[in-house]
Design an enzyme around this catalytic site. Sequence first.
Site, PDB file in Angstrom:
ATOM      1  N   SER A   1      -9.918   1.597   2.732  1.00  0.00           N
ATOM      2  CA  SER A   1      -9.006   2.353   2.210  1.00  0.00           C
ATOM      3  C   SER A   1      -8.156   1.966   1.309  1.00  0.00           C
ATOM      4  CB  SER A   1      -8.282   4.400   2.746  1.00  0.00           C
ATOM      5  OG  SER A   1      -7.186   2.966   3.836  1.00  0.00           O
TER       6      SER A   1
ATOM      7  N   SER B   1     -10.179  -0.243   7.208  1.00  0.00           N
ATOM      8  CA  SER B   1      -9.442  -0.502   5.488  1.00  0.00           C
ATOM      9  C   SER B   1      -8.630  -1.422   4.958  1.00  0.00           C
ATOM     10  CB  SER B   1      -8.893   1.166   5.467  1.00  0.00           C
ATOM     11  OG  SER B   1      -9.503   1.598   5.397  1.00  0.00           O
TER      12      SER B   1
ATOM     13  N   LYS C   1       0.364  -1.213  -0.022  1.00  0.00           N
ATOM     14  CA  LYS C   1      -0.085  -0.286   0.177  1.00  0.00           C
ATOM     15  C   LYS C   1       0.795   0.993   0.090  1.00  0.00           C
ATOM     16  CE  LYS C   1      -3.596   1.751   3.165  1.00  0.00           C
ATOM     17  NZ  LYS C   1      -4.997   2.184   3.877  1.00  0.00           N
TER      18      LYS C   1
HETATM   19  N1  GLN Z   1     -13.228   4.785   6.507  1.00  0.00           N
HETATM   20  C1  GLN Z   1     -12.739   5.605   7.467  1.00  0.00           C
HETATM   21  C2  GLN Z   1     -12.105   6.288   7.337  1.00  0.00           C
HETATM   22  O1  GLN Z   1     -12.183   6.720   6.746  1.00  0.00           O
HETATM   23  C3  GLN Z   1     -11.314   4.060   8.010  1.00  0.00           C
HETATM   24  C4  GLN Z   1     -10.075   4.470   7.009  1.00  0.00           C
HETATM   25  C5  GLN Z   1      -8.741   3.272   7.199  1.00  0.00           C
HETATM   26  O2  GLN Z   1      -9.246   2.478   8.310  1.00  0.00           O
HETATM   27  N2  GLN Z   1      -8.413   3.434   6.806  1.00  0.00           N
HETATM   28  O3  GLN Z   1     -11.481   6.662   7.754  1.00  0.00           O
END
Ligand code: GLN
Length: 493
Positions: free
Chosen positions: A151, A175, A76
């Site tokens: 994400s 995410s 990532k």
């Molecule tokens: N969807 C969540 C956010 O936007 C979690 C994102 C994540 O785990 N990085 O904060």
Amino acid sequence: MEPDSIAGLSRALRARKVSSRELTEAALARIGRLDPLLNAFITVTPEQALAAATAADARLARGEGTALTGVPIAHKDIFCTRGILTSCGSKMLANFTAPYDAAVVERLAAAGVVSVGKTNMDEFAMGSSNETSYYGPVRNPWDPERSPGGSSGGSAAAVAAGVVPAATGTDTGGSIRQPAALVGITGFKPSYGRCSRYGMIAFASSLDQAGVLTRSAEDAALLMEAMAGFDPRDSTSANRPVPAYAAALDQPLRGRRIGVPPEFFDAGLDARCEARLREALQVFAALGAEIVDVALPHLALSVPTYYIVAPAEASSNLARFDGVRFGHRCEAPGSIEDLYKRSRQEGFGAEVKRRIMTGTYVLSAGYYDAYYLQAQKARALIAADLRRAFESVDVIAGPTTPTPAFRLGEKTADPVQMYLNDIYTIAVNLAGVPGISVPCGFAGDLPVGLQLIGPAFGEGVVLNFAHQYQLATDWHRRRPPEPAANPAQGGRR
Ligand code: GLN
């Protein structure tokens, strides 16, 4: 030859049936063919990958290396990689070449893993659909009109499409697990502190944790053995030994207990997803596990709590992007204020700005007590609910997401709708415990994920339950239809 499981590739590499160079070339070729459609990669690094593959082949030829030596993966783009663009999905870092490797990257490289590139992601990992990326959305291999989740959407799509057998991810509120569920693969987030956060660009430091997106719990166990462990460069890294996760996968489930909280089966859960979960629980019952009710009375507080704590920490962490030390700098600043303001205005996207503003507000002198302090109390209650539940069960089971993959653009107009995607994953981060999502069937043509949650540092238990489920089912072996590589549909801007 298409990459399959790490466990299988590892055997083939050691038996010299295939070389790391062949696997790496195949992964690079597949990226070339599919990525114009999927947009799963921000950066592809063929030269570094082929050099690492050659070194891995030499190690294997000498009878050296680990179970991971020569296996291609992707990272990532939130992990710093020395000499390689590390953008975090943001214009702010679109010119940032990291001067060092993140601990996770370093450890996997030391084990002989070959990285083929850096995967697309929501900007600074803020999002649940990969649509906040400066590099454009990623497409779901099961249906290119749909989101792969976020994400870690690029990592998820790359694994689901058979480009690489595994990829790293990070999970602050879901995410890893959420995109894994939406593309029909396995996504594992270990306990907070298990993997070093050194060199992982910070979003919300008390919640961020590295993990993996793989085809199976077995592969997740193999990767975790290399990735996890104490690192003095991260003051929150846990100083405790890493168990042999792979060796514990075969423990039978007979007589062990799975807690099912009614709060996970609320009105927001899609009926088809609920049906798949009930079927999965039947599989566990057939394996001899006991299904029991547990209560998580404060679960409903987890989304509002998270969306105070995470933006508060983000507003502080992202203060470092000032146009001076890192990344984007505006043209011809007239003053230092102008430099800060315009560099940040130009470098950050709308969702990141929304988080910074929310976070600054909840930490402000006038509202700290009403929001941030309250959220910390609610966080303690949510963590206590989970601790109490684990006094009587080995793992907790529930959905990963409320619905299968949604359409690109479907939720972008309403941030709260987007935030509600995380309703079943967030409590795990607030409590710092491990969680996994494994494929458990389909809603129409779209995969559905089952989430299993364990007590703090119970990674081995979670992986063991997930592996036993995967021995009894074949949902994790299902593949999306081979995508028609049609660049006209590509997501890149
Ligand atoms: N969807 C969540 C956010 O936007 C979690 C994102 C994540 O785990 N990085 O904060």
